[in-house]
Design a protein around this motif. Structure first.
Motif, PDB file in Angstrom:
ATOM      1  N   GLY A 169       0.821  -1.228  -0.190  1.00  0.00           N
ATOM      2  CA  GLY A 169       0.010   0.128   0.088  1.00  0.00           C
ATOM      3  C   GLY A 169       0.611   1.216  -0.130  1.00  0.00           C
ATOM      4  N   VAL A 170       2.189   1.123  -0.472  1.00  0.00           N
ATOM      5  CA  VAL A 170       2.911   2.358  -0.423  1.00  0.00           C
ATOM      6  C   VAL A 170       2.461   3.591  -1.430  1.00  0.00           C
ATOM      7  CG1 VAL A 170       4.550   1.350  -2.109  1.00  0.00           C
ATOM      8  CG2 VAL A 170       5.449   3.129  -0.245  1.00  0.00           C
ATOM      9  N   ASP A 171       2.820   4.747  -1.051  1.00  0.00           N
ATOM     10  CA  ASP A 171       2.307   5.975  -1.972  1.00  0.00           C
ATOM     11  C   ASP A 171       3.513   6.864  -2.543  1.00  0.00           C
ATOM     12  OD1 ASP A 171      -0.707   5.562  -1.605  1.00  0.00           O
ATOM     13  OD2 ASP A 171      -0.508   6.375   0.484  1.00  0.00           O
ATOM     14  N   GLY A 172       4.501   6.707  -1.614  1.00  0.00           N
ATOM     15  CA  GLY A 172       5.568   7.288  -2.140  1.00  0.00           C
ATOM     16  C   GLY A 172       6.879   6.695  -1.599  1.00  0.00           C
ATOM     17  N   ILE A 173       7.981   6.843  -2.329  1.00  0.00           N
ATOM     18  CA  ILE A 173       9.175   6.228  -1.662  1.00  0.00           C
ATOM     19  C   ILE A 173      10.303   7.100  -1.903  1.00  0.00           C
ATOM     20  CG2 ILE A 173      10.994   4.433  -2.329  1.00  0.00           C
ATOM     21  CD1 ILE A 173       8.729   2.641  -3.385  1.00  0.00           C
ATOM     22  N   VAL A 174      11.141   7.209  -0.654  1.00  0.00           N
ATOM     23  CA  VAL A 174      12.413   7.830  -0.608  1.00  0.00           C
ATOM     24  C   VAL A 174      13.681   6.654  -0.617  1.00  0.00           C
ATOM     25  CG1 VAL A 174      14.044   9.298   0.755  1.00  0.00           C
ATOM     26  CG2 VAL A 174      11.763   9.809   0.606  1.00  0.00           C
ATOM     27  N   PHE A 175      14.434   6.634  -1.531  1.00  0.00           N
ATOM     28  CA  PHE A 175      15.437   5.759  -1.801  1.00  0.00           C
ATOM     29  C   PHE A 175      16.679   6.202  -1.157  1.00  0.00           C
ATOM     30  CE2 PHE A 175      18.941   3.373  -3.383  1.00  0.00           C
ATOM     31  CZ  PHE A 175      18.741   2.197  -3.001  1.00  0.00           C
ATOM     32  N   VAL A 176      17.149   5.966   0.269  1.00  0.00           N
ATOM     33  CA  VAL A 176      18.157   6.359   0.865  1.00  0.00           C
ATOM     34  C   VAL A 176      19.455   5.674   0.575  1.00  0.00           C
ATOM     35  CG1 VAL A 176      19.224   7.221   3.128  1.00  0.00           C
ATOM     36  CG2 VAL A 176      16.677   7.309   2.766  1.00  0.00           C
ATOM     37  N   ALA A 177      20.332   6.239  -0.440  1.00  0.00           N
ATOM     38  CA  ALA A 177      21.598   5.636  -0.976  1.00  0.00           C
ATOM     39  C   ALA A 177      22.765   5.913  -0.007  1.00  0.00           C
ATOM     40  CB  ALA A 177      21.856   5.948  -2.364  1.00  0.00           C
ATOM     41  N   ASP A 178      23.602   5.034   0.252  1.00  0.00           N
ATOM     42  CA  ASP A 178      25.000   5.394   0.892  1.00  0.00           C
ATOM     43  C   ASP A 178      26.152   5.888  -0.115  1.00  0.00           C
ATOM     44  OD1 ASP A 178      27.016   5.149   2.449  1.00  0.00           O
ATOM     45  OD2 ASP A 178      26.214   3.472   3.658  1.00  0.00           O
ATOM     46  N   SER A 179      26.215   7.010   0.266  1.00  0.00           N
ATOM     47  CA  SER A 179      27.279   7.672  -0.520  1.00  0.00           C
ATOM     48  C   SER A 179      28.684   7.097  -0.541  1.00  0.00           C
ATOM     49  CB  SER A 179      27.453   9.357  -0.210  1.00  0.00           C
ATOM     50  OG  SER A 179      26.348   9.827  -0.575  1.00  0.00           O
ATOM     51  N   MET A 180      29.081   6.462   0.598  1.00  0.00           N
ATOM     52  CA  MET A 180      30.204   5.682   0.601  1.00  0.00           C
ATOM     53  C   MET A 180      30.987   4.807  -0.454  1.00  0.00           C
ATOM     54  SD  MET A 180      31.182   5.078   4.662  1.00  0.00           S
ATOM     55  CE  MET A 180      29.910   3.805   5.139  1.00  0.00           C
ATOM     56  N   ALA A 181      31.815   5.382  -0.928  1.00  0.00           N
ATOM     57  CA  ALA A 181      32.333   4.405  -2.053  1.00  0.00           C
ATOM     58  C   ALA A 181      32.275   2.861  -2.023  1.00  0.00           C
ATOM     59  CB  ALA A 181      33.947   4.997  -2.486  1.00  0.00           C
ATOM     60  N   VAL A 182      32.638   2.452  -0.659  1.00  0.00           N
ATOM     61  CA  VAL A 182      32.786   0.846  -0.551  1.00  0.00           C
ATOM     62  C   VAL A 182      30.953   0.443  -0.637  1.00  0.00           C
ATOM     63  CG1 VAL A 182      34.776   0.879   0.585  1.00  0.00           C
ATOM     64  CG2 VAL A 182      32.455   1.438   1.904  1.00  0.00           C
ATOM     65  N   ARG A 183      30.113   1.301  -0.744  1.00  0.00           N
ATOM     66  CA  ARG A 183      28.656   0.839  -0.646  1.00  0.00           C
ATOM     67  C   ARG A 183      28.047   0.954  -1.993  1.00  0.00           C
ATOM     68  NH1 ARG A 183      27.063   0.635   4.782  1.00  0.00           N
ATOM     69  NH2 ARG A 183      28.786  -0.186   5.913  1.00  0.00           N
ATOM     70  N   LYS A 184      28.814   1.283  -3.094  1.00  0.00           N
ATOM     71  CA  LYS A 184      28.327   1.280  -4.347  1.00  0.00           C
ATOM     72  C   LYS A 184      27.248  -0.027  -4.844  1.00  0.00           C
ATOM     73  CE  LYS A 184      29.730   2.203  -9.032  1.00  0.00           C
ATOM     74  NZ  LYS A 184      30.789   2.231 -10.035  1.00  0.00           N
ATOM     75  N   GLU A 185      27.960  -1.266  -4.748  1.00  0.00           N
ATOM     76  CA  GLU A 185      27.220  -2.303  -4.939  1.00  0.00           C
ATOM     77  C   GLU A 185      25.843  -2.464  -4.261  1.00  0.00           C
ATOM     78  OE1 GLU A 185      27.400  -4.611  -7.290  1.00  0.00           O
ATOM     79  OE2 GLU A 185      28.849  -3.022  -8.465  1.00  0.00           O
ATOM     80  N   LYS A 186      25.911  -2.318  -3.000  1.00  0.00           N
ATOM     81  CA  LYS A 186      24.937  -2.351  -2.072  1.00  0.00           C
ATOM     82  C   LYS A 186      23.627  -1.310  -2.351  1.00  0.00           C
ATOM     83  CE  LYS A 186      26.408  -4.499   1.997  1.00  0.00           C
ATOM     84  NZ  LYS A 186      27.666  -5.279   1.508  1.00  0.00           N
ATOM     85  N   ASN A 187      24.011  -0.346  -2.809  1.00  0.00           N
ATOM     86  CA  ASN A 187      23.059   0.589  -3.416  1.00  0.00           C
ATOM     87  C   ASN A 187      22.234  -0.167  -4.668  1.00  0.00           C
ATOM     88  OD1 ASN A 187      23.427   2.729  -1.328  1.00  0.00           O
ATOM     89  ND2 ASN A 187      25.170   3.417  -2.858  1.00  0.00           N
ATOM     90  N   ILE A 188      23.314  -0.634  -5.576  1.00  0.00           N
ATOM     91  CA  ILE A 188      22.410  -1.098  -6.672  1.00  0.00           C
ATOM     92  C   ILE A 188      21.279  -2.215  -6.318  1.00  0.00           C
ATOM     93  CG2 ILE A 188      22.989  -2.093  -8.986  1.00  0.00           C
ATOM     94  CD1 ILE A 188      25.611  -0.350  -8.978  1.00  0.00           C
ATOM     95  N   LEU A 189      22.182  -3.140  -5.297  1.00  0.00           N
ATOM     96  CA  LEU A 189      21.283  -4.329  -4.979  1.00  0.00           C
ATOM     97  C   LEU A 189      19.962  -3.992  -4.433  1.00  0.00           C
ATOM     98  CD1 LEU A 189      24.226  -6.659  -3.844  1.00  0.00           C
ATOM     99  CD2 LEU A 189      22.866  -6.856  -5.956  1.00  0.00           C
ATOM    100  N   SER A 190      20.349  -2.996  -3.594  1.00  0.00           N
ATOM    101  CA  SER A 190      19.007  -2.381  -3.010  1.00  0.00           C
ATOM    102  C   SER A 190      17.791  -1.885  -3.802  1.00  0.00           C
ATOM    103  CB  SER A 190      19.227  -1.491  -1.924  1.00  0.00           C
ATOM    104  OG  SER A 190      18.192  -0.902  -1.003  1.00  0.00           O
TER     105      SER A 190
END
Lengths: 130, 201
Positions: free
Chosen positions: B95-116
């Motif tokens: 039932g979600v109406d709007g989404i904020v995607f909070v990405a982690d700016s740390m270079a080591v988290r690049k893949e984690k953002n994409i996967l999420s």
């Protein structure tokens, strides 16, 4: 899931909740959807529960318990009830997308409440299908 | 889908903060709660593990006043970011109406953002929705870490890896200091309200 409820439907739902559930002497009854939105809410007027948080948690809790049921090979658990020292809480599914949450004290018997909730749900289902 | 109560003249809107674990979703809500303490009359609900990680969700109801005669109640949720909690993430998205995607700016988290982000799309498809249909704001969080010399992904890299196709609104933010946290929230509320208006008329 998308649904619209008109004023008359909401009025009828509140009438059912009042006559079938509130009149038993319960503290509070809330009809919510599985996203955690509140559709109808009645209480005795002398409590200050945060029903918006309650609705969010109840929907989450119900979802979690249903997922647990599936893991052990059950379609769903028919009785969802938490017992406290002063207040108790009872959950019952209404069709696929809604949940009826009742908060009640010592003066109400669980068995009688379950019977009346089942009756009320039958009536609410009819109203929701209108 | 938001719930519109014609009888009480009230609209309940569900906005979910999504993103990889330890990205700052809960910190966003905590900042909003501390900033608007007077307007939020109830406690923020959090279901955490002993290690202070979100186990199920955080919940923060937020009244924004009346729009066209309707009382608008915004309900902010976060999801648990850790990969293993996907079942609960999916439940919260219902039932979600709007989404904020909070990405982690740390270079080591690049893949984690994409996967999420990929995981978000998969979970939405369970409700027959796509990211393109839902109001979305991207938040590139933890920009404050640059001052401590921690390598961060540049704005362009983040845009390129996450936002190239989506072309959603995006903010560089720091949930810890509060930078752009309120701006992110205001934008997602505005986008969600205008999308609801279109659906309702």
């Amino acid at each position: 899931m998308q649904y619209t409820l008109g004023q008359t439907q909401l009025d009828s739902i509140e009438d059912v909740l009042q006559s079938d559930i509130m009149d038993l002497g319960v503290t509070c009854v809330v009809l919510i959807d599985m996203s955690g939105n509140i559709i109808a809410h009645l209480d005795t007027g002398d409590i200050q529960h945060d029903i918006y948080s309650l609705a969010a948690l109840a929907a989450g809790n119900f979802g979690a318990v249903s997922a647990m049921a599936k893991i052990i090979g059950e379609e769903e658990f028919s009785l969802l009830f938490h017992k406290g020292t002063k207040e108790n809480i009872h959950f019952s599914k209404v069709m696929e997308d809604f949940l009826l949450v009742t908060i009640f004290g010592k003066g109400v018997s669980l068995g009688f409440l379950r019977m009346k909730v089942a009756e009320a749900i039958g009536k609410i289902e009819k109203i929701l299908k209108e | 889908m938001a719930f519109v109560n014609l009888k009480k003249k009230e609209i309940q809107v569900k906005i979910v903060y999504y993103g990889p674990g330890r990205g700052g979703k809960t910190t966003n809500l905590e900042y909003i709660y501390s900033r608007f303490n007077e307007r939020i009359k109830t406690e923020m609900v959090t279901i955490k593990t002993h290690g202070d990680r979100t186990l199920f969700f955080d919940f923060l109801p937020f009244d924004i006043g009346k729009i066209k005669g309707y009382d608008v109640k915004i309900q902010l949720y976060t999801v648990p970011g850790q990969v293993k909690y996907n079942a609960t993430r999916r439940l919260v998205l219902r039932g979600v109406d709007g989404i904020v995607f909070v990405a982690d700016s740390m270079a080591v988290r690049k893949e984690k953002n994409i996967l999420s982000l990929k995981n978000l799309e998969e979970n939405l498809s369970a409700y027959k929705k796509t990211l393109k249909q839902i109001p979305l704001v991207l938040q590139y969080n933890k920009r404050d870490l640059a001052e401590q010399g921690i390598p961060l992904l540049s704005h362009d890299v983040l845009e390129g890896t996450l936002n190239q196709e989506l072309k959603a609104a995006s903010f560089e933010a720091s949930a810890l200091t509060g930078k752009n946290v309120v701006a992110t929230m205001k934008r997602i509320i505005a986008l969600t309200m205008s999308s609801l208006e279109k659906q309702l008329t």
